[in-house]
Design an enzyme around this catalytic site. Structure first.
Site, PDB file in Angstrom:
ATOM      1  N   LEU A 152      34.078 -82.289   7.933  1.00 30.66           N
ATOM      2  CA  LEU A 152      34.363 -82.138   6.512  1.00 30.66           C
ATOM      3  C   LEU A 152      35.758 -81.540   6.360  1.00 30.66           C
ATOM      4  CD1 LEU A 152      30.935 -80.647   5.362  1.00 30.66           C
ATOM      5  CD2 LEU A 152      31.648 -83.043   5.439  1.00 30.66           C
ATOM      6  N   GLY A 192      28.571 -78.927  15.477  1.00 29.34           N
ATOM      7  CA  GLY A 192      28.998 -77.533  15.385  1.00 29.34           C
ATOM      8  C   GLY A 192      29.859 -77.374  14.163  1.00 29.34           C
ATOM      9  N   GLY A 193      29.855 -76.183  13.573  1.00 32.93           N
ATOM     10  CA  GLY A 193      30.685 -75.925  12.383  1.00 32.93           C
ATOM     11  C   GLY A 193      30.444 -76.964  11.316  1.00 32.93           C
ATOM     12  N   ASP A 194      31.527 -77.675  10.936  1.00 35.05           N
ATOM     13  CA  ASP A 194      31.429 -78.724   9.907  1.00 35.05           C
ATOM     14  C   ASP A 194      31.486 -80.117  10.537  1.00 35.05           C
ATOM     15  OD1 ASP A 194      34.039 -78.836  10.715  1.00 35.05           O
ATOM     16  OD2 ASP A 194      34.910 -78.788   8.700  1.00 35.05           O
ATOM     17  N   GLU A 195      31.118 -80.206  11.825  1.00 37.96           N
ATOM     18  CA  GLU A 195      31.214 -81.485  12.554  1.00 37.96           C
ATOM     19  C   GLU A 195      29.841 -82.101  12.751  1.00 37.96           C
ATOM     20  OE1 GLU A 195      35.015 -80.211  15.333  1.00 37.96           O
ATOM     21  OE2 GLU A 195      32.977 -79.811  16.000  1.00 37.96           O
TER      22      GLU A 195
END
Length: 197
Positions: A152, A192-195
Site C-alpha cells: 500500500l 508483513g507490514g503493508d505488503e
C-alpha cells in the site's frame, strides 16, 4: 477413564468416570456398547496398529478418539495386554484421558505460527510453504503459477495522520478485498507490514 476387557473385547470393568463418559451408568455393558462409541477410523487404527503392538510388546500408547453424544473427543490412551500363565493375552486394560483442551491449545499455536494475527491471512511462513507446493505441482503438471506482490503506497501517512487503529482497519479491509477478488483455493497472504502476496 479405565476400561478392562477380556482378550476378545468383552468388557469386564468400567470405572465410574468411564461409565459416566459413555452414558452407561447402571447398565450391563457389552462389547457392542463400547464399539458404537468408537469412530470408524479408531476401530480401523485399533485393528491395524494397536492389536499388533499389544501382542508383540504388551503395551500401546497414543492418541485416539471416543464418541460422546455423537461428537469425537480426542483422548490420550495407554493400553496394556495382561498375559496368563500360558503366555497368551488373557485381558486388556486401557486408561484414557480427555485431551480436548490440549488439542485446542495446539491448534491455536499452529494457527498463530502460520497466520497473521490482525488479518487472519496466512503469514510469510505459510505463504512460502504454499508457494513450494504450487511450484512443485506446476513442475509435475506443466501448469503455470502466478504470484502478485503488492504493498500500500503511503501507508505510513495513514498511520501517522489517522493513527494505528485506522491503519489496522485499512489492512483488514485490504485483506478482505483481496480475498474476495480471488478464486477458492488461491492464497492471499500478508507478507508483513503493508505488503500482501
Amino acid at each position: 477413564l479405565v476400561v478392562v476387557t477380556d482378550a476378545d473385547g468383552a468388557p469386564l470393568y468400567l470405572n465410574r468416570a468411564a461409565q459416566e463418559f459413555y452414558g452407561l451408568v447402571d447398565v450391563e455393558v457389552t462389547a457392542a456398547h463400547l464399539e458404537e462409541r468408537l469412530p470408524p477410523w479408531v476401530m480401523a487404527k485399533f485393528q491395524r496398529e494397536v492389536v499388533g503392538a499389544l501382542v508383540v510388546d504388551g503395551i500401546w500408547t497414543g492418541e485416539l478418539a471416543l464418541l460422546r453424544h455423537g461428537i469425537e473427543i480426542p483422548v490420550g490412551v495407554q493400553c496394556l495386554a495382561h498375559r496368563g500363565a500360558n503366555g497368551e493375552v488373557s485381558w486388556l486394560s486401557m486408561v484414557a484421558r480427555d485431551i480436548s483442551e490440549r488439542k485446542r491449545f495446539e491448534s491455536r499455536l499452529q494457527d498463530q505460527a502460520t497466520h497473521d494475527e490482525l488479518t487472519g491471512l496466512p503469514n510469510r511462513t505459510l505463504l512460502v510453504d504454499r508457494l513450494r507446493m504450487a511450484l512443485s505441482r506446476s513442475r509435475r503438471t506443466g501448469a503455470g503459477v502466478a504470484v502478485l506482490f503488492c504493498d500500500l503506497d503511503h501507508f505510513k501517512v495513514v498511520n501517522d495522520s489517522l493513527g494505528h487503529p485506522a491503519g489496522d482497519r485499512l489492512l483488514v479491509d485490504t485483506a478482505s478485498r483481496l480475498v474476495e477478488a480471488l478464486r477458492p483455493g488461491d492464497t492471499v497472504a500478508r507478507f508483513g507490514g503493508d505488503e500482501f502476496v
